[in-house]
Design a protein around this motif. Structure first.
Motif, PDB file in Angstrom:
ATOM      1  N   SER A 283       0.762  -1.520   0.105  1.00 10.97           N
ATOM      2  CA  SER A 283      -0.108  -0.198   0.299  1.00 10.97           C
ATOM      3  C   SER A 283       0.759   1.125  -0.211  1.00 10.97           C
ATOM      4  O   SER A 283       0.373   1.852  -0.465  1.00 10.97           O
ATOM      5  N   ILE A 284       2.412   1.349   1.173  1.00  9.09           N
ATOM      6  CA  ILE A 284       2.695   2.398   1.274  1.00  9.09           C
ATOM      7  C   ILE A 284       3.300   2.449  -0.871  1.00  9.09           C
ATOM      8  O   ILE A 284       2.804   3.610  -1.043  1.00  9.09           O
ATOM      9  N   ALA A 285       3.974   1.886  -1.541  1.00  8.17           N
ATOM     10  CA  ALA A 285       4.145   1.846  -2.555  1.00  8.17           C
ATOM     11  C   ALA A 285       3.138   1.996  -3.736  1.00  8.17           C
ATOM     12  O   ALA A 285       3.551   3.329  -4.420  1.00  8.17           O
ATOM     13  N   LEU A 286       2.218   1.532  -3.195  1.00  9.88           N
ATOM     14  CA  LEU A 286       1.248   1.643  -4.039  1.00  9.88           C
ATOM     15  C   LEU A 286       0.367   3.713  -4.498  1.00  9.88           C
ATOM     16  O   LEU A 286       0.640   4.070  -5.228  1.00  9.88           O
ATOM     17  N   ILE A 287       0.260   4.263  -2.911  1.00 13.61           N
ATOM     18  CA  ILE A 287       0.476   5.536  -2.847  1.00 13.61           C
ATOM     19  C   ILE A 287       1.080   6.390  -3.220  1.00 13.61           C
ATOM     20  O   ILE A 287       0.801   7.603  -3.429  1.00 13.61           O
ATOM     21  N   ALA A 288       2.336   5.862  -2.901  1.00 10.59           N
ATOM     22  CA  ALA A 288       3.372   6.925  -2.692  1.00 10.59           C
ATOM     23  C   ALA A 288       3.708   6.874  -5.134  1.00 10.59           C
ATOM     24  O   ALA A 288       3.670   8.385  -5.430  1.00 10.59           O
ATOM     25  N   ALA A 303       7.096  12.048  -2.500  1.00 11.59           N
ATOM     26  CA  ALA A 303       5.654  11.326  -1.874  1.00 11.59           C
ATOM     27  C   ALA A 303       5.938  10.009  -1.113  1.00 11.59           C
ATOM     28  O   ALA A 303       5.523   9.153  -0.167  1.00 11.59           O
ATOM     29  N   PHE A 304       6.966   8.950  -1.071  1.00 11.06           N
ATOM     30  CA  PHE A 304       7.179   8.066  -0.551  1.00 11.06           C
ATOM     31  C   PHE A 304       7.294   8.302   0.966  1.00 11.06           C
ATOM     32  O   PHE A 304       6.590   7.770   1.903  1.00 11.06           O
ATOM     33  N   ARG A 305       8.177   8.956   1.839  1.00 14.11           N
ATOM     34  CA  ARG A 305       7.727   9.838   2.934  1.00 14.11           C
ATOM     35  C   ARG A 305       6.528   9.678   3.712  1.00 14.11           C
ATOM     36  O   ARG A 305       6.240   9.040   4.354  1.00 14.11           O
ATOM     37  N   HIS A 306       5.832  10.483   3.284  1.00 11.20           N
ATOM     38  CA  HIS A 306       4.572  11.055   3.880  1.00 11.20           C
ATOM     39  C   HIS A 306       3.654   9.893   2.985  1.00 11.20           C
ATOM     40  O   HIS A 306       2.610   9.051   3.671  1.00 11.20           O
ATOM     41  N   SER A 307       4.063   9.240   2.676  1.00 14.04           N
ATOM     42  CA  SER A 307       3.274   8.055   2.062  1.00 14.04           C
ATOM     43  C   SER A 307       3.253   6.873   2.697  1.00 14.04           C
ATOM     44  O   SER A 307       2.538   6.724   3.814  1.00 14.04           O
TER      45      SER A 307
END
Ligand SMILES: [K+]
Ligand SMILES: [K+]
Lengths: 484, 484
Positions: A283-288, A303-307
């Motif tokens: 989910s982290i990867a997808l949302i980032a 995007a990755f940090r905030h995701s």
């Protein structure tokens, strides 16, 4: 039913609760805060009422029957917030009794939904109290789920007792309930100490570290700043938060097994914890990538940090309301809330359906598909190498239907009061799953302070029902429960 | 798997479908419409392709295995709309292939979601075709649910065979599948005739009566006017519609029992039909009072009239988009859509979960509560005086989990494409449950024409999956289905 024996126990619990209240009281006196008086009054009142109730019912003390247990559990989580709300009501001018009770329920259920704004300028003792309630609430929740509810025949101990997993299952690890509770207590305290130290090392003040430790390991999500973790805007502090939220999201008894085996293997061997890690990573990867592709952040790194922070925060039902993810595209924020409905493991401080129930239901559904192709195959649902009994499966199905009915029913009640659809639905989802912030008018940029009294009471009820695994509270509303 | 035998059958079905298409063709020629040519072309093409496919696969004709049945059912509902879309594509300038296919799927699944506006000025033959597809689709759905799916081991015949109810259960009424299908066919045709005559008597033209009969008894909901039943604004016509929607919402085989017993008692004796009537009556009253109290209508009488029509229309999954109930307070419109998710009975032309599944799941949930109070009580779920087997209960649970997963998954897919939450969610709910109109951008005042191609395909998929009782379609996506 032995109501007076229950009252006797609750009286003692309230008296004990006043000792906890003494912590922020002592802090307020030590720091010379003006609200020290309010904490004194609240602590004295709580001690007096609890002590009196305990003394007056002294001769009714006796061994409780399972049925009394439900009354005890329900009353505990309904009565303690009344006293927990006292200092808030006294110390914060303008706070209504309804809102004070809501805030205390939110703390003790580790939900983290707040009606308060202007957190930054409040006396520190108020934050100490809010987060101490949350911390104790988190502990109470695990003991409830792992030790008390299975004893009452709710929840199915098979779901919550991780120690029967894998090769350990014959070693009779912590067979008795008191031992299980003690093991959890030990893990929880160690986790808390490590978390507070790590926050301090990452740059928080001691006070902030203590307060946010309380809302991290309980997966509660209160903060002492309106901007929550946005106050620091520090990747280090966020990394610490992510690490400890992930640690707190799995069955805490697993760490006991890890310690016994001197190996982290049990974490991966456990089907539920494994699914938790995999779902969160994906989910982290997808949302980032989604946030980056839709232009919410300029760089994939940002995007990755905030995701990572927000997905872990919402999916573990912590719900730190930082950086206002409400401004993200709806797909991202709703996916996070969806994760919060099921991602955490049974036996953690997290809310929601719990991953293990979802796994069992999906396995059951898949069996139906297999039976379509091979009608004569009969295979039971298997979890961690053991067949799941019909008893447990029926319990999970009953839970799931109740969950659906509660979500739909309470959302309709909120709509009935005139709220918009997104606010009504996400508020109920966020409360029943003990996540905290929803979207719309109860989103991370605003809070539950804008709701009417009726809406606030509905949300408080939702938090309690969700926290006590639905069946344990709702059974109290059944006429059959009260008949002999 | 015997794919060519399946193709042989589908070829014959397509050829037969061209005969149906000849109805609007003849009408267009008779009425001297310009689109007669388009219908001619479409009918000829359909006949040619169907005939050719049938001839070329002639030597592969043989008895089908159950597994081939799934392929046949899935392909039938995916292929027929392709041909059903042909006349629409040809006759309506500017209609994209995607939208034409969507419209045909919507008709054949009796969903009633439309991408078309300007209905009032379209050639009448187009409406004859849309509603004829709907009428035939409705018939196909009941035969599918009552006769074919149980044969394939999906759905559980116990849920759909109303004739085993009560005192009739020993009389072996219509024991064979072909007889059951014939009984349904008879009931459906009689219902249709009565409905068309009643519409005519209430003031519709013969053409309107025919067209709206097709969308009423199929619980489909297409209209030949943009304003739908608002075109007439006639209490008489609405009363006829309400009456026949209610008749069509229960298990049609019940009427066979009613006829045999010469008494309406079986309708009330049947637990599912009884729940259907009670839930609808209570909802009409609640929504009427709510609309009146919130000032949506000046008089309680007007509120009742509009509540009765819309609640019956949406709850039976008909979905006539009249009077724009989207302007009602959200509580009322969402409650109606919620009813549409479960209110209709198995063995009717309605969509959704079906009342019988909800009853079983609620009984199962109630049992869990009873077991909390009396842990040693073991009692099976009972329906219409008979114990429900574990096999059926497992099937219902599997269905319900799949239902939840499909709703959540497809809603997330719609959100991913950038839609707002209310539109995304209600579009999927309205399509999976074959209701038709949703809210927001797919509400009754607008329609599905505003969606992008990707969103339109997702909705078409949702209609098919919902219509074929989920499991029957989704099993085709399982790798195990295709292995031997
Ligand atoms: K929380
Ligand atoms: K419909």
């Amino acid at each position: 039913m032995d109501a007076l024996a229950v009252v006797a126990l609750i009286g003692r619990m309230v008296a004990g609760f006043s000792l906890l209240m003494a912590v922020p009281m002592v802090y307020a006196i030590y720091a010379g805060e003006l609200v020290a008086d309010d904490f004194l009054k609240a602590t004295a009142t709580t001690l007096a009422i609890g002590g009196l109730a305990s003394l007056m019912t002294r001769r009714f003390r006796r061994e409780l029957q399972p049925r009394d247990g439900f009354l005890l559990v329900g009353l505990t989580w309904a009565v303690l917030p009344t006293f927990g709300a006292l200092p808030l009501y006294l110390a914060l001018p303008g706070l209504s009794p309804t809102d004070a009770y809501f805030e205390a329920v939110s703390a003790l259920t580790a939900t983290g939904a707040t009606v308060l704004s202007g957190l930054d300028t409040m006396p520190a003792s108020v934050h100490v109290w809010r987060c101490l309630m949350m911390w104790v609430g988190g502990l109470g929740i695990i003991v409830l789920a792992v030790a008390i509810l299975p004893m009452l025949g709710v929840g199915g101990s098979q779901l919550f007792r991780a120690e029967i997993t894998g090769p350990m299952k014959d070693s009779k690890l912590t067979p008795r309930i008191a031992d299980t509770a003690r093991a959890i207590w030990g893990v929880y305290v160690l986790l808390s100490l490590a978390c507070a130290l790590a926050y301090r090392a990452a740059g928080m003040s001691w006070l902030d570290a203590f307060v946010h430790m309380g809302s991290t390991v309980s997966l509660g999500g209160f903060s002492s700043y309106d901007a929550s973790f946005g106050h620091w805007n520090s990747p280090d502090i966020e990394a610490v938060a992510i690490f400890f939220m992930l640690l707190s999201g799995v069955n805490l008894t697993l760490y006991y097994v890890v310690w016994r085996e001197r190996s982290p293997a049990p974490l991966w061997r456990n089907a539920e914890a494994r699914a938790f890690y995999l779902v969160l990573a994906a989910s982290i990867a997808l949302i980032a990538v989604y946030l980056w592709a839709t232009g919410a952040y300029d760089s994939l790194g940002a995007a990755f940090r905030h995701s990572a922070f927000h997905v872990v925060s919402i999916a573990t039902t912590t719900g730190y309301a930082a950086y206002d993810y409400a401004s993200w595209p709806l797909f991202a924020s709703l996916l996070m809330i969806l994760l919060g409905c099921f991602a955490t493991c049974a036996g953690s401080t997290g809310g929601g359906i719990k991953m293990v129930r979802l796994i069992l239901l999906l396995k059951q559904a898949r069996h139906e598909f297999v039976r379509i192709v091979h009608p004569n195959v009969v295979n039971p649902v298997v979890l961690n190498g053991r067949a799941v009994s019909d008893r447990v499966m029926n319990n999970v199905v009953g839970y799931m239907m109740t969950y659906g009915a509660v979500l739909v029913g309470l959302t309709m009640a909120m709509l009935f009061t005139g709220l918009d659809a997104v606010t009504a639905f996400t508020a109920i989802v966020a409360c029943v799953n003990n996540i905290g912030p929803g979207l719309g008018e109860v989103g991370p940029a605003v809070n539950y302070g804008g709701l009417s009294d009726v809406q606030t009471w509905i949300c408080a009820f939702a938090m309690l029902v969700g926290r006590l695994e639905l069946l344990a509270v709702l059974v109290l509303f059944m006429p059959a429960f009260w008949r002999d």
